[in-house]
Design a protein around this motif. Structure first.
Motif, PDB file in Angstrom:
ATOM      1  N   GLU A 299       0.842  -1.200   0.000  1.00  0.00           N
ATOM      2  CA  GLU A 299       0.000   0.000   0.000  1.00  0.00           C
ATOM      3  C   GLU A 299       0.874   1.246   0.000  1.00  0.00           C
ATOM      4  O   GLU A 299       2.073   1.165   0.324  1.00  0.00           O
ATOM      5  CB  GLU A 299      -0.912   0.012   1.228  1.00  0.00           C
ATOM      6  N   PRO A 300       0.311   2.406  -0.330  1.00  0.00           N
ATOM      7  CA  PRO A 300       1.081   3.651  -0.264  1.00  0.00           C
ATOM      8  C   PRO A 300       1.541   3.945   1.160  1.00  0.00           C
ATOM      9  O   PRO A 300       0.928   3.497   2.132  1.00  0.00           O
ATOM     10  CB  PRO A 300       0.092   4.720  -0.751  1.00  0.00           C
ATOM     11  N   LEU A 301       2.619   4.722   1.269  1.00  0.00           N
ATOM     12  CA  LEU A 301       3.160   5.063   2.579  1.00  0.00           C
ATOM     13  C   LEU A 301       3.702   6.479   2.557  1.00  0.00           C
ATOM     14  O   LEU A 301       4.378   6.884   1.605  1.00  0.00           O
ATOM     15  CB  LEU A 301       4.264   4.083   2.977  1.00  0.00           C
ATOM     16  N   THR A 302       3.397   7.234   3.611  1.00  0.00           N
ATOM     17  CA  THR A 302       3.947   8.575   3.787  1.00  0.00           C
ATOM     18  C   THR A 302       4.771   8.616   5.056  1.00  0.00           C
ATOM     19  O   THR A 302       4.329   8.160   6.115  1.00  0.00           O
ATOM     20  CB  THR A 302       2.836   9.637   3.880  1.00  0.00           C
ATOM     21  N   MET A 303       5.972   9.171   4.962  1.00  0.00           N
ATOM     22  CA  MET A 303       6.892   9.289   6.082  1.00  0.00           C
ATOM     23  C   MET A 303       7.010  10.760   6.475  1.00  0.00           C
ATOM     24  O   MET A 303       7.408  11.602   5.659  1.00  0.00           O
ATOM     25  CB  MET A 303       8.274   8.762   5.681  1.00  0.00           C
ATOM     26  N   LEU A 304       6.635  11.096   7.710  1.00  0.00           N
ATOM     27  CA  LEU A 304       6.919  12.418   8.227  1.00  0.00           C
ATOM     28  C   LEU A 304       8.411  12.504   8.525  1.00  0.00           C
ATOM     29  O   LEU A 304       9.003  11.562   9.062  1.00  0.00           O
ATOM     30  CB  LEU A 304       6.128  12.702   9.507  1.00  0.00           C
ATOM     31  N   VAL A 305       9.009  13.633   8.201  1.00  0.00           N
ATOM     32  CA  VAL A 305      10.453  13.774   8.366  1.00  0.00           C
ATOM     33  C   VAL A 305      10.771  15.233   8.667  1.00  0.00           C
ATOM     34  O   VAL A 305      10.139  16.150   8.121  1.00  0.00           O
ATOM     35  CB  VAL A 305      11.190  13.289   7.090  1.00  0.00           C
ATOM     36  N   ARG A 306      11.733  15.457   9.544  1.00  0.00           N
ATOM     37  CA  ARG A 306      12.179  16.821   9.796  1.00  0.00           C
ATOM     38  C   ARG A 306      12.866  17.357   8.540  1.00  0.00           C
ATOM     39  O   ARG A 306      13.522  16.598   7.816  1.00  0.00           O
ATOM     40  CB  ARG A 306      13.164  16.855  10.968  1.00  0.00           C
ATOM     41  N   PRO A 307      12.740  18.660   8.268  1.00  0.00           N
ATOM     42  CA  PRO A 307      13.381  19.215   7.059  1.00  0.00           C
ATOM     43  C   PRO A 307      14.863  18.884   6.984  1.00  0.00           C
ATOM     44  O   PRO A 307      15.390  18.585   5.898  1.00  0.00           O
ATOM     45  CB  PRO A 307      13.133  20.718   7.203  1.00  0.00           C
ATOM     46  N   GLU A 308      15.556  18.899   8.119  1.00  0.00           N
ATOM     47  CA  GLU A 308      16.998  18.650   8.098  1.00  0.00           C
ATOM     48  C   GLU A 308      17.346  17.186   7.817  1.00  0.00           C
ATOM     49  O   GLU A 308      18.499  16.856   7.515  1.00  0.00           O
ATOM     50  CB  GLU A 308      17.644  19.094   9.418  1.00  0.00           C
ATOM     51  N   ASP A 309      16.348  16.292   7.915  1.00  0.00           N
ATOM     52  CA  ASP A 309      16.578  14.870   7.647  1.00  0.00           C
ATOM     53  C   ASP A 309      16.029  14.427   6.293  1.00  0.00           C
ATOM     54  O   ASP A 309      16.155  13.251   5.924  1.00  0.00           O
ATOM     55  CB  ASP A 309      15.912  14.013   8.739  1.00  0.00           C
ATOM     56  N   ALA A 310      15.406  15.344   5.568  1.00  0.00           N
ATOM     57  CA  ALA A 310      14.683  14.964   4.353  1.00  0.00           C
ATOM     58  C   ALA A 310      15.600  14.366   3.288  1.00  0.00           C
ATOM     59  O   ALA A 310      15.243  13.378   2.638  1.00  0.00           O
ATOM     60  CB  ALA A 310      13.930  16.170   3.793  1.00  0.00           C
ATOM     61  N   ALA A 311      16.778  14.922   3.102  1.00  0.00           N
ATOM     62  CA  ALA A 311      17.675  14.419   2.050  1.00  0.00           C
ATOM     63  C   ALA A 311      18.129  12.997   2.370  1.00  0.00           C
ATOM     64  O   ALA A 311      18.149  12.123   1.489  1.00  0.00           O
ATOM     65  CB  ALA A 311      18.876  15.346   1.897  1.00  0.00           C
ATOM     66  N   THR A 312      18.480  12.745   3.635  1.00  0.00           N
ATOM     67  CA  THR A 312      18.891  11.393   4.040  1.00  0.00           C
ATOM     68  C   THR A 312      17.751  10.403   3.866  1.00  0.00           C
ATOM     69  O   THR A 312      17.928   9.293   3.343  1.00  0.00           O
ATOM     70  CB  THR A 312      19.366  11.394   5.498  1.00  0.00           C
ATOM     71  N   ALA A 313      16.567  10.817   4.315  1.00  0.00           N
ATOM     72  CA  ALA A 313      15.408   9.928   4.218  1.00  0.00           C
ATOM     73  C   ALA A 313      15.082   9.625   2.759  1.00  0.00           C
ATOM     74  O   ALA A 313      14.800   8.468   2.409  1.00  0.00           O
ATOM     75  CB  ALA A 313      14.204  10.564   4.910  1.00  0.00           C
ATOM     76  N   ARG A 314      15.125  10.620   1.905  1.00  0.00           N
ATOM     77  CA  ARG A 314      14.825  10.403   0.485  1.00  0.00           C
ATOM     78  C   ARG A 314      15.829   9.450  -0.129  1.00  0.00           C
ATOM     79  O   ARG A 314      15.461   8.537  -0.902  1.00  0.00           O
ATOM     80  CB  ARG A 314      14.831  11.751  -0.259  1.00  0.00           C
ATOM     81  N   ALA A 315      17.104   9.611   0.184  1.00  0.00           N
ATOM     82  CA  ALA A 315      18.129   8.741  -0.394  1.00  0.00           C
ATOM     83  C   ALA A 315      17.932   7.294   0.044  1.00  0.00           C
ATOM     84  O   ALA A 315      18.164   6.364  -0.742  1.00  0.00           O
ATOM     85  CB  ALA A 315      19.512   9.237   0.013  1.00  0.00           C
ATOM     86  N   MET A 316      17.500   7.068   1.282  1.00  0.00           N
ATOM     87  CA  MET A 316      17.345   5.710   1.784  1.00  0.00           C
ATOM     88  C   MET A 316      16.013   5.092   1.375  1.00  0.00           C
ATOM     89  O   MET A 316      15.941   3.897   1.084  1.00  0.00           O
ATOM     90  CB  MET A 316      17.469   5.698   3.312  1.00  0.00           C
TER      91      MET A 316
END
Length: 345
Positions: A58-75
């Motif tokens: 199913e679709p999934l949305t991850m809340l993330v702090r702005p300062e962590d967004a690049a790391t989260a997107r890469a992973m």
């Protein structure tokens, strides 16, 4: 002066569906509080593995702090949605909202107050606001409660029955001015329930004060899986047996006898020196569309529990995910996920 009845989700015709009902998506929160984790990179990898297992269903949305967004997107990759928000921690089940539906398929949600499990961590104002952030992004009707409560502290069958624990919401660190009867009434009104079954909980579990989602969970109407500990677990064994005793002989909101399925804990799992808060609960799994995401600890009990789950969920895949890097924070797969039911908006 004319008094008007309070509009609650229940009076408006909404209730919380069972976890096995169809989902529109799952919500998670990216690891954010460094003091909780031994190895933040390992924990982020574990969250990523859980997210990918769910995204297969199913679709999934991850809340993330702005300062962590690049790391989260890469992973996480491009197939998981990110929503930037000033969150403080990583437990979407507890800080996020409880989603609701009505008979017409319209969706809504309720946000309880969140104080980081009785003020155990600071700050927590970002997480207190996370429920509203999620409901806003989902575009559904929002209700709010003044009760300090967490989603991991309740379990529902979608047919009027609510499980919760004495050690959690009535705790003075959350709701010192609420009686148990008032808490029970509020849970019914906010979740659309008709009957609350109170378990003793676990006062020795100091991270959440004994959330029910580490103890018991509905897996079908009239069926509850419950954690069972061996006698050599000492006081924790007695506590587990007290919870089982509180469920034994119970009926649900529709009068059906409740069948119990005992699930062993991961007693042989390596806690990495975090015995005080390491989550060993297989009950703390997550039912999503077409699958059940269950924790794996790299021990023989994983296979035993998988066989039990295969019997409980014959129409769903059982997807195991290594969870130790999450369990050291005091929770499991259920704690880091929150379902949004399917509906028509």
């Amino acid at each position: 002066m004319t008094r008007h009845a309070r509009l609650t989700p229940k009076s408006a015709g909404f209730s919380m569906p069972a976890e096995w009902a169809p989902h529109a998506r799952t919500w998670m929160m990216w690891p954010s509080r460094p003091e909780v984790w031994d190895d933040m990179a390992a924990t982020c990898r574990a969250y990523t593995a859980v997210a990918h297992a769910i995204r297969d269903c199913e679709p999934l949305t991850m809340l993330v702090r702005p300062e962590d967004a690049a790391t989260a997107r890469a992973m996480l990759g491009a197939d998981i949605d990110l929503l930037e928000a000033p969150i403080d921690d990583s437990w979407a089940r507890d800080a996020g909202p409880c989603f609701l539906v009505n008979a017409a398929g319209e969706r809504a949600g309720v946000s309880f107050r969140f104080n980081a499990w009785g003020g155990k961590y600071h700050p927590h104002d970002g997480d207190d606001a996370a429920g509203s952030v999620i409901l806003d992004a989902a575009g559904v009707r929002a209700f709010a409660s003044d009760l300090v409560a967490e989603g991991g502290g309740i379990a529902v069958d979608g047919e009027g029955t609510i499980l919760t624990t004495e050690s959690c919401f009535p705790n003075a660190n959350r709701n010192p001015d609420w009686t148990r009867d008032a808490i029970e009434s509020e849970l019914k009104e906010m979740l659309g329930g008709d009957k609350v079954i109170w378990l003793p909980g676990n006062a020795l579990e100091t991270e959440t004060d004994g959330h029910v989602d580490g103890i018991a969970a509905f897996v079908a109407p009239g069926v509850v899986m419950v954690e069972a500990l061996t006698p050599d677990a000492g006081e924790w064994h007695r506590i587990a047996e007290d919870n089982i005793a509180a469920l034994t002989g119970q009926t649900d909101a529709r009068g059906r006898p409740i069948t119990l399925v005992r699930i062993p804990e991961a007693s042989d799992a390596d806690s990495g020196g975090h015995d005080d808060r390491f989550c060993r609960s297989y009950v703390n799994s997550y039912i999503c569309n077409d699958a059940v995401i269950m924790p794996e600890y790299g021990i023989r009990t994983d296979d035993e529990v998988r066989e039990i789950f295969e019997g409980l969920f014959p129409a769903r895949r059982i997807l195991g995910v290594p969870v130790s890097a999450i369990a050291i924070g005091g929770g499991g797969i259920h704690c880091i996920t929150q379902q949004e039911p399917a509906g028509r908006g």
